[in-house]
Design an enzyme around this catalytic site. Structure first.
Site, PDB file in Angstrom:
ATOM      1  N   LYS A 225      43.633 -13.084  59.930  1.00 64.10           N
ATOM      2  CA  LYS A 225      43.525 -11.801  59.509  1.00 64.10           C
ATOM      3  C   LYS A 225      44.995 -11.585  59.355  1.00 64.10           C
ATOM      4  CE  LYS A 225      43.119  -7.126  58.971  1.00 64.10           C
ATOM      5  NZ  LYS A 225      42.637  -6.857  57.625  1.00 64.10           N
ATOM      6  N   SER A 226      45.313 -10.781  58.126  1.00 68.54           N
ATOM      7  CA  SER A 226      46.625 -10.270  57.837  1.00 68.54           C
ATOM      8  C   SER A 226      47.326  -9.649  59.026  1.00 68.54           C
ATOM      9  CB  SER A 226      46.817  -9.508  56.795  1.00 68.54           C
ATOM     10  OG  SER A 226      46.478 -10.147  55.624  1.00 68.54           O
TER      11      SER A 226
ATOM     12  N   CYS B 176      50.903  -4.885  50.536  1.00 65.20           N
ATOM     13  CA  CYS B 176      51.582  -4.058  51.741  1.00 65.20           C
ATOM     14  C   CYS B 176      52.171  -2.887  51.175  1.00 65.20           C
ATOM     15  CB  CYS B 176      52.482  -4.800  52.464  1.00 65.20           C
ATOM     16  SG  CYS B 176      53.836  -5.516  51.607  1.00 65.20           S
TER      17      CYS B 176
ATOM     18  N   GLY C 178      35.340 -14.131  50.483  1.00 63.05           N
ATOM     19  CA  GLY C 178      35.536 -12.831  51.378  1.00 63.05           C
ATOM     20  C   GLY C 178      34.090 -12.366  51.801  1.00 63.05           C
ATOM     21  N   THR C 179      33.805 -11.455  50.791  1.00 63.77           N
ATOM     22  CA  THR C 179      32.521 -10.340  51.080  1.00 63.77           C
ATOM     23  C   THR C 179      31.363 -11.246  51.189  1.00 63.77           C
ATOM     24  OG1 THR C 179      33.399  -8.904  49.470  1.00 63.77           O
ATOM     25  CG2 THR C 179      31.033  -8.843  49.679  1.00 63.77           C
TER      26      THR C 179
HETATM   27  C1  LIG Z   1      45.633  -2.561  52.238  1.00 63.61           C
HETATM   28  C2  LIG Z   1      46.685  -2.845  53.529  1.00 63.61           C
HETATM   29  C3  LIG Z   1      45.935  -2.207  54.744  1.00 63.61           C
HETATM   30  C4  LIG Z   1      47.838  -2.363  53.015  1.00 63.61           C
HETATM   31  C5  LIG Z   1      46.261  -4.331  53.746  1.00 63.61           C
HETATM   32  C6  LIG Z   1      45.241  -5.020  54.210  1.00 63.61           C
HETATM   33  C7  LIG Z   1      44.027  -5.129  53.412  1.00 63.61           C
HETATM   34  C8  LIG Z   1      42.780  -4.499  53.841  1.00 63.61           C
HETATM   35  C9  LIG Z   1      42.734  -3.523  55.189  1.00 63.61           C
HETATM   36  O1  LIG Z   1      43.029  -3.998  56.132  1.00 63.61           O
HETATM   37  O2  LIG Z   1      42.457  -2.337  54.898  1.00 63.61           O
HETATM   38  N1  LIG Z   1      41.744  -4.623  53.232  1.00 63.61           N
HETATM   39  C10 LIG Z   1      41.633  -5.208  51.875  1.00 63.61           C
HETATM   40  O3  LIG Z   1      40.869  -5.333  51.236  1.00 63.61           O
HETATM   41  N2  LIG Z   1      42.931  -5.876  51.618  1.00 63.61           N
HETATM   42  C11 LIG Z   1      44.185  -5.862  52.272  1.00 63.61           C
HETATM   43  O4  LIG Z   1      45.013  -6.563  51.985  1.00 63.61           O
END
Ligand SMILES: CC(C)(C)CCc1c(C(=O)O)[nH]c(=O)[nH]c1=O
Length: 311
Positions: free
Chosen positions: A44-45, A129, A270-271
């Site tokens: 997860k990022s 970001c 993903g989905t």
């Molecule tokens: C949209 C951000 C919160 C800036 C980054 C994390 C992210 C999210 C998220 O954590 O809301 N959802 C996504 O579909 N793509 C993303 O890259």
């Protein structure tokens, strides 16, 4: 028939990965992915510190995919860096460490920490970001992308991939490719969710997620044509040293085949992975091998990037 693929010095025995953000926030979830048929896992990022993220409901599944505004809930960079250092390269599986700072400064801070760490795998910088207030996300501000990459590559010597938002205009494909071709980027990953969609429930006459008045990123069937277009457009524009990971709308071996035809070296799910869980990697591997067998292909290189046009 082989589903193996290579990005930089990294060999994947199977081209299938999860997409950052889906069932990959905890070490238990990440271990499950590594124990599956996937060629590796994506964390997860991460942000520098742990985050709770947005209030629920923050993700909603629909008949055509999903909408989310999670708000980057994650356990913080140290948690994922430890997992990545420990598991990278084990039983031939690659761990991709995804980072998404809430500012360009946070991204640089995290890349510095990764550079100094013992992690020897692929880092994926999420360019969706936020930028400085009032400006579009970094991925849509090409001079900001140039600035981030200039400062990142002044000290970051490990392989770096970039998660890109979807582009919709040929000037945008040209603009982002022009920037990326100036840097030693290992790969780009297209696409992230299609931003700020809106799902409405006509029965309740309401939006379906709480954050941002119901606006959120779209994934699933909604995005496949856009994902394929971005993979194809960037393949045609980027220097060959930059590989492409295809993400968006994959739920079958056929979808993977289409992404590879457009130029993808690896793909992320993903989905559909969110719906089905880790069995999806075995199912899709089998479906893809059946398609390749039917067509007489033995390796992904036999058809990668060979999408035909109509003369
Ligand atoms: C949209 C951000 C919160 C800036 C980054 C994390 C992210 C999210 C998220 O954590 O809301 N959802 C996504 O579909 N793509 C993303 O890259």
């Amino acid at each position: 028939i082989s589903l193996a693929s290579q990005i930089g010095d990294y060999q994947f025995d199977n081209l299938l990965l999860n997409a950052a953000g889906v069932r990959c926030a905890s070490t238990d979830e990440l271990d499950k992915i590594l124990d599956s048929d996937a060629g590796g896992c994506v964390t997860k990022s991460a942000t520098p510190e742990p985050r709770k993220g947005n209030e629920s409901p923050r993700m909603k599944a629909t008949s055509m995919g999903c909408i989310n505004s999670m708000g980057l809930p994650n356990h913080g960079l140290d948690y994922y860096l430890k997992f990545a250092e420990t598991n990278q390269g084990k039983s031939g599986k690659q761990v991709v460490l995804s980072v998404a700072g809430l500012s360009i400064k946070q991204n640089i801070e995290m890349l510095k920490k990764i550079q100094e760490s013992s992690f020897a795998g692929l880092t994926e910088l999420n360019l969706s970001c936020p930028n400085i207030a009032g400006k579009s996300q970094v991925g849509y501000d090409f001079e900001a992308v140039r600035d981030v990459l200039t400062s990142a590559f002044s000290f970051f010597k490990k392989p770096l991939g970039l998660k890109l938002p979807p582009y919709f205009d040929f000037n945008q494909f040209d603009g982002i490719a022009e920037v990326l071709n100036d840097f030693p980027v290992t790969y780009i990953n297209s696409i992230n969710s299609i931003g700020n969609g809106l799902v409405v429930d006509p029965d309740t006459e309401s939006v379906v997620i709480k954050p941002k008045g119901g606006f959120g990123g779209l994934g699933g069937d909604y995005v496949k044509p856009t994902a394929l277009a971005n993979v194809r457009a960037l393949r045609l524009r980027l220097k060959p040293e930059i590989s492409i990971i295809g993400t968006g709308g994959i739920k079958s071996g056929k979808d993977v085949f289409e992404h590879v035809l457009c130029g993808a070296s690896l793909v992320q799910i993903g989905t559909a992975f969110g719906f089905d869980g880790t069995p999806i990697f075995e199912r899709i591997s089998k479906e893809l091998k059946e398609i390749m067998a039917e067509k007489g292909y033995h390796t992904l290189a036999d058809f990668r990037g060979k999408l035909k046009t109509i003369d």
